[in-house]
Design a protein around this motif. Structure first.
Motif, PDB file in Angstrom:
ATOM      1  N   THR A   7      36.068  31.588  44.046  1.00 57.47           N
ATOM      2  CA  THR A   7      36.433  32.012  42.694  1.00 57.47           C
ATOM      3  C   THR A   7      37.402  33.183  42.748  1.00 57.47           C
ATOM      4  O   THR A   7      37.422  33.952  43.726  1.00 57.47           O
ATOM      5  CB  THR A   7      35.173  32.410  41.888  1.00 57.47           C
ATOM      6  N   LEU A   8      38.200  33.297  41.728  1.00 57.00           N
ATOM      7  CA  LEU A   8      39.051  34.471  41.518  1.00 57.00           C
ATOM      8  C   LEU A   8      38.315  35.392  40.564  1.00 57.00           C
ATOM      9  O   LEU A   8      38.049  35.027  39.416  1.00 57.00           O
ATOM     10  CB  LEU A   8      40.393  34.047  40.916  1.00 57.00           C
ATOM     11  N   ASP A   9      37.960  36.588  41.035  1.00 59.14           N
ATOM     12  CA  ASP A   9      37.210  37.530  40.205  1.00 59.14           C
ATOM     13  C   ASP A   9      37.589  38.946  40.616  1.00 59.14           C
ATOM     14  O   ASP A   9      37.158  39.436  41.654  1.00 59.14           O
ATOM     15  CB  ASP A   9      35.703  37.320  40.375  1.00 59.14           C
ATOM     16  N   GLU A  49      31.557  43.534  41.583  1.00 55.71           N
ATOM     17  CA  GLU A  49      31.507  43.845  43.012  1.00 55.71           C
ATOM     18  C   GLU A  49      30.304  44.716  43.352  1.00 55.71           C
ATOM     19  O   GLU A  49      29.869  44.768  44.500  1.00 55.71           O
ATOM     20  CB  GLU A  49      32.812  44.537  43.441  1.00 55.71           C
ATOM     21  N   VAL A  50      29.755  45.409  42.355  1.00 58.35           N
ATOM     22  CA  VAL A  50      28.601  46.272  42.586  1.00 58.35           C
ATOM     23  C   VAL A  50      27.386  45.410  42.879  1.00 58.35           C
ATOM     24  O   VAL A  50      27.075  44.475  42.133  1.00 58.35           O
ATOM     25  CB  VAL A  50      28.333  47.172  41.353  1.00 58.35           C
ATOM     26  N   ALA A  51      26.681  45.722  43.973  1.00 59.69           N
ATOM     27  CA  ALA A  51      25.610  44.848  44.471  1.00 59.69           C
ATOM     28  C   ALA A  51      24.556  44.564  43.420  1.00 59.69           C
ATOM     29  O   ALA A  51      24.170  43.407  43.189  1.00 59.69           O
ATOM     30  CB  ALA A  51      24.986  45.466  45.718  1.00 59.69           C
ATOM     31  N   GLU A  52      24.093  45.631  42.723  1.00 60.92           N
ATOM     32  CA  GLU A  52      22.997  45.412  41.781  1.00 60.92           C
ATOM     33  C   GLU A  52      23.436  44.655  40.535  1.00 60.92           C
ATOM     34  O   GLU A  52      22.596  44.124  39.794  1.00 60.92           O
ATOM     35  CB  GLU A  52      22.364  46.752  41.377  1.00 60.92           C
ATOM     36  N   ASP A  53      24.752  44.599  40.275  1.00 62.81           N
ATOM     37  CA  ASP A  53      25.259  43.884  39.108  1.00 62.81           C
ATOM     38  C   ASP A  53      25.947  42.574  39.486  1.00 62.81           C
ATOM     39  O   ASP A  53      26.610  41.960  38.648  1.00 62.81           O
ATOM     40  CB  ASP A  53      26.249  44.771  38.341  1.00 62.81           C
ATOM     41  N   ASN A  54      25.813  42.165  40.751  1.00 63.96           N
ATOM     42  CA  ASN A  54      26.514  40.962  41.196  1.00 63.96           C
ATOM     43  C   ASN A  54      26.007  39.738  40.441  1.00 63.96           C
ATOM     44  O   ASN A  54      24.799  39.447  40.428  1.00 63.96           O
ATOM     45  CB  ASN A  54      26.323  40.767  42.703  1.00 63.96           C
ATOM     46  N   GLN A  62      39.350  42.160  46.100  1.00 64.84           N
ATOM     47  CA  GLN A  62      37.901  42.036  46.149  1.00 64.84           C
ATOM     48  C   GLN A  62      37.453  40.596  45.913  1.00 64.84           C
ATOM     49  O   GLN A  62      38.172  39.791  45.318  1.00 64.84           O
ATOM     50  CB  GLN A  62      37.259  42.928  45.094  1.00 64.84           C
ATOM     51  N   ASP A  63      36.239  40.284  46.375  1.00 66.02           N
ATOM     52  CA  ASP A  63      35.656  38.976  46.145  1.00 66.02           C
ATOM     53  C   ASP A  63      34.151  39.142  45.984  1.00 66.02           C
ATOM     54  O   ASP A  63      33.393  39.101  46.959  1.00 66.02           O
ATOM     55  CB  ASP A  63      35.974  38.030  47.305  1.00 66.02           C
ATOM     56  N   PRO A  64      33.680  39.346  44.751  1.00 63.88           N
ATOM     57  CA  PRO A  64      32.240  39.552  44.531  1.00 63.88           C
ATOM     58  C   PRO A  64      31.376  38.378  44.974  1.00 63.88           C
ATOM     59  O   PRO A  64      30.214  38.566  45.335  1.00 63.88           O
ATOM     60  CB  PRO A  64      32.148  39.758  43.014  1.00 63.88           C
ATOM     61  N   ALA A  81      27.314  36.482  48.942  1.00 57.36           N
ATOM     62  CA  ALA A  81      26.941  35.659  50.092  1.00 57.36           C
ATOM     63  C   ALA A  81      26.553  36.520  51.287  1.00 57.36           C
ATOM     64  O   ALA A  81      25.612  36.203  52.027  1.00 57.36           O
ATOM     65  CB  ALA A  81      28.089  34.719  50.446  1.00 57.36           C
ATOM     66  N   GLU A  82      27.284  37.603  51.481  1.00 55.30           N
ATOM     67  CA  GLU A  82      26.956  38.519  52.576  1.00 55.30           C
ATOM     68  C   GLU A  82      25.580  39.135  52.399  1.00 55.30           C
ATOM     69  O   GLU A  82      24.870  39.406  53.381  1.00 55.30           O
ATOM     70  CB  GLU A  82      28.019  39.619  52.661  1.00 55.30           C
TER      71      GLU A  82
END
Length: 708
Positions: free
Chosen positions: A567-569, A575-580, A636-638, A643-644
């Motif tokens: 996806t393009l985002d 990008e923030v982990a808790e809001d992914n 960036q690629d959230p 996935a990471e």
């Protein structure tokens, strides 16, 4: 006597079509075209100058309705006489401008832009350019395209469509009151007034919900022409204009209203909407004021020779100003300062070209010898001009198609399989690859512009607003597939179809697309900042959530062996982990036992000014100027971040960007293949050359054991 004066008079042996001159109206035309020209040459100097078009609308409605009142069409001959006048008045100069602009396009623009220019040239000649612009505004691949050198024909298209309909409105009012002619005027006022109100209301609604349609669509703009017609009917009905002093005051107020329009209205103002009332009412004030005499009137300025000259050539000036402003400065000068000098130099050129068009083309064709047939002349003009424009446009298209077909044959011979073809496309970055940097490119800019898969094509396999039912296409072996693969995401998943499809054919897979434009592949509600294709943000959010849930429902219940996601985002909040927003999507898929391969988002300039096909068409001698850098183009690629962070053994990742960019640059041409079809999507041909690098990751992901 000047040529203009001579051609403005009818002799004893000829009649001239449409020669009634009102100097105040000629002056108003001069003001309108000056507003538009200054705006297009120097937008920041006159941010609302585009409302000069609205001035033209009101003038046209006023004059046409005045004419129709005097000569109402009530039979076939009356209608054809009216339209014949319009043809001989407008078509020749328009056709000449379209032909001249086509020539400028071929000389100044990248060949990647020729096909688009041909579409707009044909639409302009057929007077449907406004509808083409509305279509393009809702077409994903054309919404961010560079401006067309023909786009100013949208307003002429609106006017011609008005001329097509308006005689019927007036003619029906005449026929309805044939037995009571004393009621004719009232009937016309009521009918025209109703048209004004209906069109204005329609425009108001569209301005909020679908700005492109509100701006370009004839029904949303018709009220501006109709209100000019309403004023004309009031005048022929004997409406009092007041004393010269009153009219002079009204004229100054109208001029002030136009000046305010140029300053207060900008490109960010919702338009037409309520804002269009200011230039429209100001124009009505000037038309109603007319040409009063007196010490403090506008008459000296309006009657000035220069003002009258500009008014006389305003139609031709409007036809030619935009292609000159758009195409010539970049072709003749580098740098903003030098281009500004060119624009200043173009102003007298514009006046000269407009004068020649008016005096030596438009006016002579309007003269019909006594005993001659206006309708016959109009038919000849219409057929000849249309044939010249369509023939020239189609000839340019044929050149593009012939070149592209030759490229297609070369491409098909080199990139149809999953094996690496040395030094072709992504293989040029393979370790140890020894490729000729001066080799002749395999693909061309005009080929690359149309080198797109169906999964990012509106009307193909791309879901695009306004959304309906979920569109999903199947590729490969759909009868007895060895595996079923789902391709899920927005258009940056869509441009990965070519390598996935190639792999599917090799392995006997069925590949199903779930590509949803402007939506992120998430089941969580994702807000949208602005309308898209006339769909408001709230509806976009609901539709995206609906389509994503339906996609996941199919994916998790229809025996898929793998989901390929991308996806393009570029929203930093995602990008923030808790809001992914993608964790829940990955969990939904893997909880059903389906493995996921997340492909890291590909590099892109994301800048229309750095569009590789266009750039390469203009810089064939040094294509490296069209390259980008990884630092600028890889963002960036959230989804990859999600996935990471996943602990599921069914979530896999692959990064193909080392096969698109080096450590220092992202080439616009790699291995002879133009890498991008536009400023952010990989070309289908280049994408296909990624198959040898994507395939192992897909096979490895499917080999993972299912969780118990």
């Amino acid at each position: 006597m000047t040529d203009l004066q001579a051609l403005g008079r009818a002799t004893s042996t000829e009649r001239v079509i449409g020669t009634e001159i009102r100097r105040d109206i000629q002056a108003l035309r001069a003001v309108a075209v000056t507003m538009v020209v200054v705006y297009h040459f120097w937008p920041s100097a006159l941010p609302g100058g585009f409302v000069g078009v609205d001035v033209f609308f009101v003038i046209s409605g006023y004059l046409i309705t005045s004419h129709l009142w005097r000569h109402p069409p009530t039979d076939v001959r009356g209608f054809t006489e009216f339209w014949s006048r319009r043809v001989v008045r407008l078509i020749p100069a328009a056709a000449a401008a379209i032909l001249g602009t086509l020539a400028l396009v071929v000389v100044t623009l990248s060949s990647a832009e020729w096909s688009a220019a041909v579409r707009h040239a044909i639409a302009s000649m057929l007077y449907v350019e406004n509808w083409l612009l509305i279509h393009d505004a809702t077409d994903y691949l054309r919404a961010d395209a560079p401006p067309s050198p023909f786009q100013h024909f949208w307003s002429l298209s609106v006017e011609e469509q008005f001329y097509l309909v308006w005689p019927f409105v007036i003619g029906l009012a005449v026929l309805a009151t044939r037995s009571r002619p004393e009621r004719r005027h009232r009937a016309m006022v009521l009918v025209v007034g109703a048209a004004v109100l209906a069109s204005f209301a329609h425009g108001l609604l569209l301005t909020g919900s679908n700005p492109p349609a509100a701006y370009f669509a004839s029904p949303a703009r018709m009220w501006e022409l109709a209100v000019g017609g309403l004023l004309a009917l009031l005048h022929v009905g004997g409406a009092r204009r007041g004393s010269d002093r009153t009219r002079a005051t009204l004229a100054w107020a109208g001029l002030g209203g136009l000046a305010l329009s140029c300053v207060l209205i900008t490109g960010t103002t919702p338009f037409p909407g309520w804002a269009a009332l200011l230039p429209t009412v100001a124009t009505l004030a000037l038309l109603h004021a007319g040409d009063p005499a007196g010490r403090f009137t506008l008459r000296p300025a309006m009657h000035a020779r220069g003002v009258q000259l500009v008014g006389d050539v305003s139609y031709a000036a409007y036809l030619w100003h935009w292609p000159l402003a758009l195409l010539v400065p970049p072709a003749l000068a580098d740098g903003e300062g030098a281009q500004q000098v060119v624009k200043v130099a173009l102003l007298p050129v514009l006046v000269l070209v407009a004068w020649v068009s008016t005096v030596h083309l438009e006016n002579p064709l309007r003269r019909v010898p006594t005993g001659g047939s206006l309708r016959r002349r109009a038919a000849v003009v219409l057929v000849l001009c249309t044939a010249l424009v369509l023939g020239s446009a189609l000839a340019v298209r044929a050149v593009v198609e012939r070149r592209s077909e030759a490229v297609r044959e070369r491409v098909d011979a080199l990139t149809t399989g999953v094996e690496v073809t040395p030094c072709v496309g992504a293989a040029a970055l393979d370790p140890g690859a020894d490729c000729d940097p001066d080799a002749t490119p395999i693909t061309t800019p005009e080929f690359a512009r149309g080198d797109i898969p169906t999964t990012i094509t509106v009307g193909g396999c791309l879901n695009w607003p306004p959304f309906g039912e979920l569109v999903s296409c199947s590729f490969g072996d759909t009868e007895a597939p060895t595996e079923k693969i789902a391709l899920l995401g927005n258009s940056h998943a869509g441009h990965l179809l070519p390598p996935v499809e190639v792999l599917g054919k090799e392995e006997g897979w069925q590949v199903d697309s779930y590509v949803i434009g402007v939506c992120q592949p998430s089941v969580e509600p994702v807000p949208h900042p602005a309308p898209v294709s006339g769909v408001p943000p709230e509806q976009l959010r609901a539709d995206c959530e609906r389509l994503n849930r339906e996609s996941l429902e199919r994916i998790t219940t229809q025996d898929y062996s793998l989901v390929v996601m991308s996806t393009l985002d570029h929203d930093p909040a995602h990008e923030v982990a808790e809001d992914n927003i993608y964790r829940s999507t990955l969990e939904t898929i893997t909880d059903a036992g389906v493995p996921v391969l997340v492909v890291r988002d590909t590099p892109a300039s994301m800048d229309q000014a750095q569009d590789p096909p266009t750039c390469l068409g203009l810089n064939a001698a040094d294509p490296s100027v069209c390259d980008g850098t990884p630092q600028e183009w890889i963002r960036q690629d959230p989804l990859t971040t999600a996935a990471e962070g996943s602990d599921s053994p069914l979530v896999h990742r692959v990064d193909l960007n080392d096969h698109i960019c080096t450590d220092t640059r992202c080439p616009a041409i790699l291995g002879g293949i133009i890498t991008y079809a536009d400023f952010n999507h990989l070309s289908a041909t280049f994408s296909r050359t990624l198959a040898p690098y994507l395939g192992p990751a897909m096979l490895a992901a499917m080999e993972e054991p299912e969780e118990g």
